[in-house]
Design a protein around this motif. Structure first.
Motif, PDB file in Angstrom:
ATOM      1  N   GLY A 107       0.770  -1.101  -0.089  1.00  0.00           N
ATOM      2  CA  GLY A 107      -0.022   0.132   0.051  1.00  0.00           C
ATOM      3  C   GLY A 107       1.033   1.370  -0.194  1.00  0.00           C
ATOM      4  N   LEU A 108       2.212   1.219   0.180  1.00  0.00           N
ATOM      5  CA  LEU A 108       2.986   2.391  -0.119  1.00  0.00           C
ATOM      6  C   LEU A 108       3.022   2.802  -1.356  1.00  0.00           C
ATOM      7  N   SER A 109       3.122   4.172  -1.261  1.00  0.00           N
ATOM      8  CA  SER A 109       2.935   4.752  -2.706  1.00  0.00           C
ATOM      9  C   SER A 109       4.400   4.555  -3.373  1.00  0.00           C
ATOM     10  N   LYS A 110       5.141   4.300  -3.058  1.00  0.00           N
ATOM     11  CA  LYS A 110       6.710   4.283  -3.763  1.00  0.00           C
ATOM     12  C   LYS A 110       7.476   3.152  -3.000  1.00  0.00           C
ATOM     13  N   LYS A 148      12.586  -6.421   9.527  1.00  0.00           N
ATOM     14  CA  LYS A 148      12.716  -5.031   9.298  1.00  0.00           C
ATOM     15  C   LYS A 148      11.675  -4.642   8.032  1.00  0.00           C
ATOM     16  N   VAL A 149      10.914  -3.722   8.646  1.00  0.00           N
ATOM     17  CA  VAL A 149       9.797  -3.219   7.796  1.00  0.00           C
ATOM     18  C   VAL A 149      10.138  -1.712   7.573  1.00  0.00           C
ATOM     19  N   MET A 150       9.427  -1.211   6.430  1.00  0.00           N
ATOM     20  CA  MET A 150       9.533   0.011   5.965  1.00  0.00           C
ATOM     21  C   MET A 150       8.299   0.750   6.405  1.00  0.00           C
ATOM     22  N   ALA A 151       8.407   1.793   7.395  1.00  0.00           N
ATOM     23  CA  ALA A 151       7.263   2.446   8.119  1.00  0.00           C
ATOM     24  C   ALA A 151       7.004   3.457   6.927  1.00  0.00           C
ATOM     25  N   ASP A 152       7.883   3.634   5.914  1.00  0.00           N
ATOM     26  CA  ASP A 152       7.423   4.722   4.676  1.00  0.00           C
ATOM     27  C   ASP A 152       8.560   4.621   3.837  1.00  0.00           C
ATOM     28  N   TRP A 153       8.360   5.147   2.904  1.00  0.00           N
ATOM     29  CA  TRP A 153       9.515   5.335   1.648  1.00  0.00           C
ATOM     30  C   TRP A 153       9.525   6.596   0.949  1.00  0.00           C
ATOM     31  N   ASP A 154       9.088   7.762   1.629  1.00  0.00           N
ATOM     32  CA  ASP A 154       9.021   9.071   0.930  1.00  0.00           C
ATOM     33  C   ASP A 154       8.616   9.948   1.899  1.00  0.00           C
ATOM     34  N   PHE A 155       9.158  11.237   1.886  1.00  0.00           N
ATOM     35  CA  PHE A 155       9.130  12.335   2.591  1.00  0.00           C
ATOM     36  C   PHE A 155       7.630  12.828   2.868  1.00  0.00           C
ATOM     37  N   THR A 156       6.764  12.712   1.904  1.00  0.00           N
ATOM     38  CA  THR A 156       5.686  13.406   1.736  1.00  0.00           C
ATOM     39  C   THR A 156       4.371  12.367   1.657  1.00  0.00           C
ATOM     40  N   ALA A 157       4.747  11.264   0.882  1.00  0.00           N
ATOM     41  CA  ALA A 157       3.573  10.378   0.745  1.00  0.00           C
ATOM     42  C   ALA A 157       3.053   9.885   2.185  1.00  0.00           C
ATOM     43  N   ALA A 158       1.743   9.137   2.051  1.00  0.00           N
ATOM     44  CA  ALA A 158       1.324   8.659   3.336  1.00  0.00           C
ATOM     45  C   ALA A 158       2.165   7.178   3.788  1.00  0.00           C
ATOM     46  N   PRO A 159       2.332   7.112   5.165  1.00  0.00           N
ATOM     47  CA  PRO A 159       3.164   6.047   5.619  1.00  0.00           C
ATOM     48  C   PRO A 159       2.325   4.867   6.073  1.00  0.00           C
ATOM     49  N   VAL A 160       2.900   3.576   6.150  1.00  0.00           N
ATOM     50  CA  VAL A 160       2.096   2.594   6.751  1.00  0.00           C
ATOM     51  C   VAL A 160       1.331   2.970   7.680  1.00  0.00           C
ATOM     52  N   ALA A 178       8.176  12.450   9.050  1.00  0.00           N
ATOM     53  CA  ALA A 178       7.363  12.661  10.437  1.00  0.00           C
ATOM     54  C   ALA A 178       6.314  11.540  10.634  1.00  0.00           C
ATOM     55  N   ALA A 179       5.293  11.694   9.773  1.00  0.00           N
ATOM     56  CA  ALA A 179       4.190  10.501  10.071  1.00  0.00           C
ATOM     57  C   ALA A 179       4.668   9.341  10.136  1.00  0.00           C
ATOM     58  N   GLY A 180       5.610   8.726   9.310  1.00  0.00           N
ATOM     59  CA  GLY A 180       5.944   7.559   9.352  1.00  0.00           C
ATOM     60  C   GLY A 180       6.939   7.234  10.946  1.00  0.00           C
TER      61      GLY A 180
END
Length: 342
Positions: free
Chosen positions: A111-114, A141-153, A179-181
């Motif tokens: 579901g992450l955008s990138k 290891k999980v990616m809580a996010d992968w972009d500065f501005t897109a929605a995180p997990v 920050a959100a992630g």
């Protein structure tokens, strides 16, 4: 061969004799003859790099050169939150190889955008995390996010993943850029936040309450910041700001009682001393920065220091590295798994 050392043991700063029998430490003189390999100076529990990715070579073999670079720096333990293949049994068993704590693949929720091309993209993040914990060394290891501005997990998903991992007796490391992630990871109670490039101040007390460690990997971002500044793209500016934020949060996290750990996440491998220096520059006391790469890191990973029956990983220095951290680049003796490597 039994090895004998005498020196000032850190962190307790007590001068003692110790012997290495196989891969264990004892303070009781053994009956066998021993070779004295260090007499005087300071003895430090083998260093730890809490975030590194030695991985595979292009030919598919494991990167033993990376392991050798870590070993030459006095690193005895590697935590690898993300590997592109399993660690061969022969590599794990080698007396010339730092101890490896693997966390399996990088898990990116679909579901992450990138996504990056090295991520393992999964629909069922909870199930995938549990499988990695079982297949590796009790970590995922999980990616809580992968972009500065897109929605995180989403928080609910990250919390469910964390709870499932903990129910399995495992631990979870979370890659965080936004920050959100970062805040979601702190709220979910993950075991470690990696990077935290936009880690908000409000996450720090949550990390302290949950026992979440912080691994800022300042070396990796410090190396890239200068050329990113010259290039000046929007993402580069965010990267630079993220590095400044990590420096600030490392100090604030330490002051709040959060476990701060040294992890390089950079090439070439074996640059743990630079990470210690970065932590000192960030405002950590020298002994705390050293602990982040030695006795505190080992305890956090469930490994003993220089105690009776502890593991025979020792790095020796002529002078006290707590007072003169420059000596870290010139160990007088490196012992890994009870074997002299330097």
């Amino acid at each position: 061969m039994v090895l004998h050392l005498r020196g000032t043991l850190l962190p307790d700063a007590v001068t003692k004799d110790l012997w290495l029998v196989g891969d264990r430490v004892t303070f009781r003189r053994p009956a066998e003859a021993a070779e004295t390999v260090a007499d005087g100076g300071f003895l430090l529990p083998g260093l730890v790099d809490a975030h590194t990715h030695p991985g595979l070579r292009e030919d598919g073999g494991f990167d033993v050169d990376a392991l050798a670079a870590h070993r030459a720096a006095g690193v005895a333990v590697l935590r690898c939150p993300g590997l592109d293949g399993p660690v061969p049994d022969a590599v794990r068993a080698s007396a010339q190889t730092p101890r490896i704590i693997a966390a399996g693949a990088w898990l990116a929720w679909s579901g992450l955008s990138k996504h990056a091309d090295f991520h393992t993209v999964v629909d069922d993040l909870v199930g995938a995390a549990v499988r990695e914990v079982r297949a590796s060394d009790g970590w995922c290891k999980v990616m809580a996010d992968w972009d500065f501005t897109a929605a995180p997990v989403p928080l609910d998903l990250l919390r469910a993943t964390t709870e499932a991992v903990h129910a399995e007796g495992g631990r979870i490391a979370a890659h965080c850029q936004s920050a959100a992630g970062s805040l979601n990871a702190a709220r979910a109670g993950v075991d470690s936040i990696e990077h935290g490039m936009a880690l908000p101040a409000e996450a720090i007390p949550l990390m302290a309450a949950h026992g979440t460690a912080y691994v800022p990997t300042l070396t990796a971002f410090g190396k890239s910041a200068p050329w990113r500044a010259r290039r000046g793209l929007d993402r580069d500016l965010l990267w630079q700001e993220g590095h400044r934020t990590m420096i600030t949060r490392a100090r604030e996290a330490y002051e709040a009682g959060v476990t701060v750990l040294a992890g390089t996440d950079s090439l070439p491998h074996g640059d743990i001393v630079r990470e210690i220096e970065w932590l000192i520059e960030a405002g950590l006391p020298t002994d705390a920065a050293l602990a982040a790469a030695s006795w505190r890191a080992r305890a956090w990973l469930g490994l003993p220091g220089l105690t009776e029956g502890g593991l025979a990983d020792i790095t020796a220095y002529a002078t006290d590295p707590r007072h003169d951290p420059t000596v870290l680049r010139n160990p007088t003796r490196i012992i890994l798994r009870g074997h002299i490597t330097h």
